[in-house]
Motif scaffolding. Structure first.
Motif, PDB file in Angstrom:
ATOM      1  N   ALA A  31      21.237 -58.785 -48.354  1.00  0.00           N
ATOM      2  CA  ALA A  31      22.422 -59.472 -48.899  1.00  0.00           C
ATOM      3  C   ALA A  31      23.512 -58.484 -49.278  1.00  0.00           C
ATOM      4  CB  ALA A  31      22.018 -60.308 -50.103  1.00  0.00           C
ATOM      5  N   SER A  32      23.137 -57.311 -49.806  1.00  0.00           N
ATOM      6  CA  SER A  32      24.138 -56.337 -50.239  1.00  0.00           C
ATOM      7  C   SER A  32      24.894 -55.732 -49.063  1.00  0.00           C
ATOM      8  CB  SER A  32      23.461 -55.216 -51.041  1.00  0.00           C
ATOM      9  OG  SER A  32      22.851 -55.745 -52.196  1.00  0.00           O
ATOM     10  N   GLN A  33      24.314 -55.789 -47.868  1.00  0.00           N
ATOM     11  CA  GLN A  33      24.968 -55.251 -46.682  1.00  0.00           C
ATOM     12  C   GLN A  33      25.778 -56.301 -45.916  1.00  0.00           C
ATOM     13  OE1 GLN A  33      24.968 -51.974 -45.925  1.00  0.00           O
ATOM     14  NE2 GLN A  33      23.768 -51.628 -47.787  1.00  0.00           N
ATOM     15  N   SER A  34      25.690 -57.577 -46.329  1.00  0.00           N
ATOM     16  CA  SER A  34      26.352 -58.620 -45.536  1.00  0.00           C
ATOM     17  C   SER A  34      27.173 -59.609 -46.352  1.00  0.00           C
ATOM     18  CB  SER A  34      25.293 -59.410 -44.747  1.00  0.00           C
ATOM     19  OG  SER A  34      24.347 -60.009 -45.645  1.00  0.00           O
ATOM     20  N   GLN A  35      27.037 -59.619 -47.663  1.00  0.00           N
ATOM     21  CA  GLN A  35      27.723 -60.634 -48.479  1.00  0.00           C
ATOM     22  C   GLN A  35      28.488 -59.972 -49.619  1.00  0.00           C
ATOM     23  OE1 GLN A  35      25.234 -63.984 -49.630  1.00  0.00           O
ATOM     24  NE2 GLN A  35      23.709 -63.388 -48.106  1.00  0.00           N
ATOM     25  N   GLU A  36      29.481 -60.713 -50.105  1.00  0.00           N
ATOM     26  CA  GLU A  36      30.225 -60.248 -51.273  1.00  0.00           C
ATOM     27  C   GLU A  36      29.598 -60.761 -52.567  1.00  0.00           C
ATOM     28  OE1 GLU A  36      34.299 -61.267 -51.048  1.00  0.00           O
ATOM     29  OE2 GLU A  36      34.738 -59.920 -49.367  1.00  0.00           O
ATOM     30  N   ASN A  37      29.014 -61.967 -52.499  1.00  0.00           N
ATOM     31  CA  ASN A  37      28.400 -62.555 -53.684  1.00  0.00           C
ATOM     32  C   ASN A  37      27.083 -63.202 -53.286  1.00  0.00           C
ATOM     33  OD1 ASN A  37      30.701 -62.350 -55.782  1.00  0.00           O
ATOM     34  ND2 ASN A  37      31.695 -63.259 -54.005  1.00  0.00           N
ATOM     35  N   TYR A  38      26.095 -63.027 -54.097  1.00  0.00           N
ATOM     36  CA  TYR A  38      24.837 -63.738 -53.894  1.00  0.00           C
ATOM     37  C   TYR A  38      24.117 -63.834 -55.231  1.00  0.00           C
ATOM     38  CZ  TYR A  38      22.746 -59.020 -53.726  1.00  0.00           C
ATOM     39  OH  TYR A  38      22.342 -57.741 -54.022  1.00  0.00           O
ATOM     40  N   GLU A  39      23.117 -64.708 -55.289  1.00  0.00           N
ATOM     41  CA  GLU A  39      22.377 -64.929 -56.529  1.00  0.00           C
ATOM     42  C   GLU A  39      20.962 -65.344 -56.184  1.00  0.00           C
ATOM     43  OE1 GLU A  39      24.080 -69.214 -57.772  1.00  0.00           O
ATOM     44  OE2 GLU A  39      25.573 -67.619 -57.624  1.00  0.00           O
ATOM     45  N   PHE A  40      20.039 -65.083 -57.091  1.00  0.00           N
ATOM     46  CA  PHE A  40      18.635 -65.395 -56.836  1.00  0.00           C
ATOM     47  C   PHE A  40      17.871 -65.392 -58.150  1.00  0.00           C
ATOM     48  CE2 PHE A  40      19.366 -60.918 -56.574  1.00  0.00           C
ATOM     49  CZ  PHE A  40      18.257 -60.282 -57.117  1.00  0.00           C
ATOM     50  N   GLU A  41      16.663 -65.968 -58.115  1.00  0.00           N
ATOM     51  CA  GLU A  41      15.792 -66.029 -59.279  1.00  0.00           C
ATOM     52  C   GLU A  41      14.508 -65.265 -58.976  1.00  0.00           C
ATOM     53  OE1 GLU A  41      15.057 -70.090 -60.154  1.00  0.00           O
ATOM     54  OE2 GLU A  41      17.142 -70.587 -60.630  1.00  0.00           O
ATOM     55  N   TYR A  42      14.016 -64.589 -59.979  1.00  0.00           N
ATOM     56  CA  TYR A  42      12.780 -63.821 -59.792  1.00  0.00           C
ATOM     57  C   TYR A  42      12.171 -63.550 -61.167  1.00  0.00           C
ATOM     58  CZ  TYR A  42      15.735 -59.872 -61.149  1.00  0.00           C
ATOM     59  OH  TYR A  42      16.573 -59.046 -61.821  1.00  0.00           O
ATOM     60  N   ARG A  43      10.991 -62.923 -61.128  1.00  0.00           N
ATOM     61  CA  ARG A  43      10.264 -62.621 -62.362  1.00  0.00           C
ATOM     62  C   ARG A  43      10.167 -61.116 -62.579  1.00  0.00           C
ATOM     63  NH1 ARG A  43       4.941 -65.868 -60.874  1.00  0.00           N
ATOM     64  NH2 ARG A  43       5.663 -65.100 -58.843  1.00  0.00           N
ATOM     65  N   MET A  44      10.285 -60.728 -63.847  1.00  0.00           N
ATOM     66  CA  MET A  44      10.051 -59.337 -64.224  1.00  0.00           C
ATOM     67  C   MET A  44       9.007 -59.298 -65.332  1.00  0.00           C
ATOM     68  SD  MET A  44      13.621 -57.179 -64.167  1.00  0.00           S
ATOM     69  CE  MET A  44      12.723 -55.655 -64.460  1.00  0.00           C
ATOM     70  N   LEU A  45       8.341 -58.143 -65.429  1.00  0.00           N
ATOM     71  CA  LEU A  45       7.349 -57.945 -66.481  1.00  0.00           C
ATOM     72  C   LEU A  45       8.005 -57.188 -67.623  1.00  0.00           C
ATOM     73  CD1 LEU A  45       4.255 -56.949 -64.307  1.00  0.00           C
ATOM     74  CD2 LEU A  45       4.786 -59.178 -65.299  1.00  0.00           C
ATOM     75  N   SER A  46       7.917 -57.731 -68.836  1.00  0.00           N
ATOM     76  CA  SER A  46       8.513 -57.075 -69.994  1.00  0.00           C
ATOM     77  C   SER A  46       7.610 -55.952 -70.483  1.00  0.00           C
ATOM     78  CB  SER A  46       8.743 -58.090 -71.108  1.00  0.00           C
ATOM     79  OG  SER A  46       7.499 -58.572 -71.583  1.00  0.00           O
ATOM     80  N   ALA A  47       8.097 -55.222 -71.447  1.00  0.00           N
ATOM     81  CA  ALA A  47       7.333 -54.083 -71.965  1.00  0.00           C
ATOM     82  C   ALA A  47       6.032 -54.520 -72.608  1.00  0.00           C
ATOM     83  CB  ALA A  47       8.194 -53.308 -72.972  1.00  0.00           C
TER      84      ALA A  47
END
Length: 894
Positions: free
Chosen positions: A441-457
């Protein structure tokens, strides 16, 4: 010079005329005698007629001199002393002057006539030239409409020939369409009264049937009032142009009305010449009222002074755009954007301008709201759970991370700037696809959005909604920045909502199944109620309409009794289920020996088993002992199980009943050799309203309530019930386990026997109510007759009334010992009656024992009856023996 010669000739004629008159008079004097003035009259007349007044006066003067000198005085003497001659000369002079005046008037009239003739000739010539020029149509017609003369222009206009005009076949009335007839009549009246009519527009029907629009002007001929002359101008093209112009104007107005702006056209004098509908709606003034009005008159003095510089600018040829505030007709102030576009004529001067006024109030409000929103968002991002960030698009390393990250994920800010920190802490299940997606997406679009999960401390899973903006420079991504929004709570809510939805779907499916089961149960209930009713009503009608022998009569009564009991049992089952559902089913616990209870249940179903040649085998353990239970409900449990076993066991089958003690519990087992239970239905066998076969072709009756009642009654006793079956056609076994919690309790078998007392005891004592006075209150005649008959059979003296009012009266007259009353009655029900009775003194019957006999058979109905003042509550249908026993008990006879 010519005028001077002409004038001299006129005076010369006067002199010559007088001279000629003198010569002729002198020559003819002997003949003329007294008529010496005759020729002088002629001379003066000729002079006047030829030369006018002045030559005539000259001729008169010369004639007087000549006559006086030559004719009145002899020898040419100038002596005029004679009076007679003076009088004659005076009269001659007067006559000459009259002749001069008359000749002068005659001459003037002749000249005017000549001028008029010349004018008429010229006019006729011009008319002929106009007519022959065929510029416009010219007609001469009579008052009846017949065209007498017409030029080629008119004939070409209407399509007729000159021959048709000459033959009198062209009539302008016949060429007039019906809708113009009235207009033509008015024009004719105007012609007759005024001699001319104002030009008017109409249509003519051409010879070919088509129509032509004309402008018509008519006038009466001066010399012939029965004829008119008229001109006819073809205005078809003008009409078409007007229609086209009108159509264009409508289209223009439609277009301008559909635009969301106010549009007007103002001339150089600042007067409105056009306004669209939005303009009218804004000021609340119609177009007709606004046209021609000055801008200042519509906008008001204050607004006019404010916009005057812009008006001057546009009228000088400049296009103007500005913003101002205008008052709407509803009293509100609106922000507007105004544009003036000048219009130039061929000489380059400004003829007027177009004004475009656009309401930008909402836009201004939106801009203000956006600014406020941006300010709030800026402040919120510092406080809410949003992480602003920036990163290098080439390396992917963060160049800025907001301080909120430490609160949301728990990692120190310095950790975010290390290589691959973000990737390493993405949830393992999301890591690969998130990295791949971001790289692409960073190589082809100006704007994009998505949802994902991260692990907290601390190991928590945090859901993030990442909004990314890529900054491109010369077609290459240079920088990325965005926001990580903590959406953990939303995700949890979504998961809960999904779970709730699943539960709701399951509940809906269960409700649909329950609804279907309910419908099947209602259909079954209808069938089961109507089946015994059919036998009861059928035999009742037959017994009423004809006489049978004793055997048939006995069989009929047995059938009615059997079906009545079946019907009553169905109703009891439904009421029991209702009590179970409402949680109002109660047990009357006593010490109960199980063996007699089971035996009583076997005795109850034995006739049905004998009818199908079914063998009932029983095996009781001698060490069973007693339990604390409701004897009637226990008997109901066993009876239901045995009834089911007998019903589903084929002819000459076998039913086994076992009773034994197993450790600290008692087990009742009922097994049969019947049709068995399908393995799919076995888990649902104890559910309410469930039947293995609920179709109309089922082999066995029933409501599907018996086993549900059994399970609930067993569970109320603290026990369990289960069913087993090897399969269809292989029979079934029902096992009831009851706890032995009453083994150490002493009991009296006489109490139990009293609970299981048979109705035969009461049946044998038909005089148990002998001498009792019983008052029966019921609004239904059949119910009154039944109750009085039952009471009479047992020796009571019964009186029946139909209402609460009659009951109060009978109470003081009949003096009953017992009151039996229905509950549901018109006007005043049984509750009202008992309230009134209990308010009476004792000697007037206020303490009389009362029984409520009613079809309201629910537990709450029984409670309400007892609270109202009744001693007992008996549900319908009434068992005669039970009624007699209850009345005897209330009267102290038992």
């Amino acid at each position: 010079m010519i005028e001077k010669i002409t004038l001299l000739s006129k005076y010369a004629v006067a002199s010559i005329s007088v001279s000629t008159a003198l010569v002729l008079t002198l020559m003819l004097q002997p003949i003329l005698h007294q008529s010496i003035f005759l020729f002088f009259y002629a001379a003066v007349a000729v002079s006047t007629f030829y030369g006018g007044i002045k030559p005539g006066v000259l001729a008169t003067f010369l004639s007087v001199i000549v006559v006086n000198y030559f004719l009145l005085n002899s020898q040419f003497s100038l002596n005029i002393e004679r009076v007679e001659n003076i009088i004659r000369l005076a009269l001659f002079t007067i006559i000459m002057l009259v002749i001069i005046w008359l000749n002068s008037e005659l001459r003037n009239a002749k000249q005017k006539l000549e001028i008029s003739v010349q004018y008429l000739a010229a006019s006729e010539s011009r008319f002929r030239r106009l007519k022959d020029a065929n510029i416009i149509g010219v007609i001469i017609a009579d008052m009846n409409g017949r065209i007498l003369e017409a030029n080629d222009a008119f004939l070409k206009l209407v399509g007729y020939t000159p021959e048709e005009v000459l033959s009198g076949r062209v009539n302008f009335r016949e060429m007039t369409p019906p809708e113009y007839v009235e207009q033509s009549i008015r024009a004719t009246l105007e012609l007759k009264t005024q001699g001319v009519c104002q030009p008017f527009e109409k249509e003519y029907i051409r010879k070919d049937g088509n129509r032509v629009s004309v402008l018509l002007g008519l006038a009466l001929l001066e010399n012939n009032l029965e004829q008119v002359i008229g001109y006819v101008v073809d205005i078809s093209e003008r009409k078409q142009a007007e229609q086209s112009l009108s159509k264009q104007e409508k289209q223009l107005r439609l277009i301008t009305n559909s635009l969301p702006v106010q549009i007007s056209y103002v001339d150089a004098q600042q007067r409105y010449l056009f306004n669209n509908q939005k303009y009218e709606e804004w000021f609340g003034i119609s177009t007709s009222a606004m046209l021609g009005k000055h801008v200042q008159e519509i906008l008001g003095e204050s607004v006019y002074q404010k916009i005057y510089p812009y008006l001057e600018a546009v009228l000088s040829g400049q296009q103007v755009n500005y913003e101002t505030k205008l008052l709407h007709q509803d009293g509100t102030i609106h922000d507007t954007n105004v544009t003036y576009v000048p219009q130039f004529n061929q000489q380059g001067k400004v003829e007027g301008f177009v004004a475009l006024v656009r309401d930008i109030t909402e836009q201004k409000q939106s801009q203000a709201a956006i600014k406020q929103s941006e300010e709030r968002f800026r402040k919120l991002t510092e406080k809410v759970r949003v992480i602003p960030w920036e990163a290098d698009s080439k390396t992917g390393n963060f160049t800025y991370v907001g301080p909120q990250s430490e609160d949301i994920l728990g990692y120190p800010l310095t950790d975010w700037y290390t290589t691959n920190f973000w990737v390493k802490h993405i949830h393992p299940e999301d890591q690969q696809w998130v990295v791949d997606y971001c790289l692409h997406a960073s190589q082809s679009q100006e704007n994009y959005e998505f949802e994902y999960r991260m692990l907290s401390a601390d190991g928590r899973v945090v859901w993030l909604y990442d909004i990314v903006n890529v900054v491109w420079v010369e077609n290459n991504p240079q920088q990325m920045h965005g926001f990580m929004i903590d959406i953990t709570e939303r995700k949890q809510a979504e998961q809960e909502r999904e779970q709730l939805l699943k539960r709701e779907q399951i509940a809906r499916a269960e409700a649909e199944v329950a609804n279907r089961i309910k419908d099947e149960f209602l259909a079954t209930l209808s069938h089961e109620l109507r089946t015994p009713l059919n036998a009861i009503l059928g035999w009742s009608q037959l017994l009423k309409s004809r006489k049978f022998d004793e055997i048939t009569t006995a069989r009929a009564l047995d059938t009615i009794d059997r079906n009545s009991r079946a019907l009553a049992q169905l109703i009891e089952d439904v009421l029991d289920v209702s009590r179970i559902i409402c949680g109002k089913l109660r047990l009357n616990l006593h010490s109960v020996e199980l063996a007699p209870v089971v035996s009583a249940a076997i005795d109850t179903v034995r006739p049905a088993a004998d009818a199908k040649e079914i063998t009932i085998e029983s095996q009781f353990d001698s060490e069973v002992g007693v339990v604390i239970a409701d004897a009637n409900r226990l008997q109901q449990i066993v009876w239901n199980l045995l009834s089911n076993a007998v019903k589903f066991t084929p002819k000459r089958g076998k039913v086994k009943v076992g009773l034994k003690r197993i450790n600290s519990r008692v087990q009742i087992q009922v097994s049969d050799t019947g049709g068995g239970i399908h393995s799919d239905f076995l888990p649902h066998v104890f559910e309410r309203f469930r039947q293995a076969d609920s179709s109309t072709t089922r082999s066995h009756g029933g409501l599907g309530l018996g086993l549900a009642i059994v399970r609930h009654l067993v569970e109320l006793h603290g026990g369990t019930v289960s069913a087993t079956s090897p399969g269809l056609g292989q029979g079934a076994t029902f096992i009831v386990n009851l706890p032995m919690k009453a083994l150490t309790v002493k009991y009296s078998t006489s109490e139990q026997q009293q609970l299981l007392v048979n109705d035969d005891f009461v049946q044998q004592q038909l005089s148990i109510l002998q001498g009792l006075r019983v008052l029966v209150v019921d609004d239904e005649a059949d119910a009154r007759n039944l109750l009085t008959t039952i009471l009479g059979q047992y020796g009571a003296q019964a009186m029946a009334v139909t209402s609460a009012t009659e009951a109060i009266t009978a109470l003081s007259q009949f003096h009953p010992d017992i009151l039996i009353s229905d509950i549901g009655m018109p006007e005043e029900d049984g509750y009202t009656l008992i309230h009134k009775i209990r308010n009476l003194p004792s000697h007037q019957g206020g303490k009389i024992p009362a029984v409520a006999v009613t079809a309201y058979a629910r537990a709450e109905d029984r409670t309400q009856a007892l609270l109202a003042g009744f001693q007992l509550h008996i549900p319908k249908p009434v068992n005669p023996a039970e009624l007699a026993a209850v009345v005897a008990n209330l009267a102290g006879r038992t």
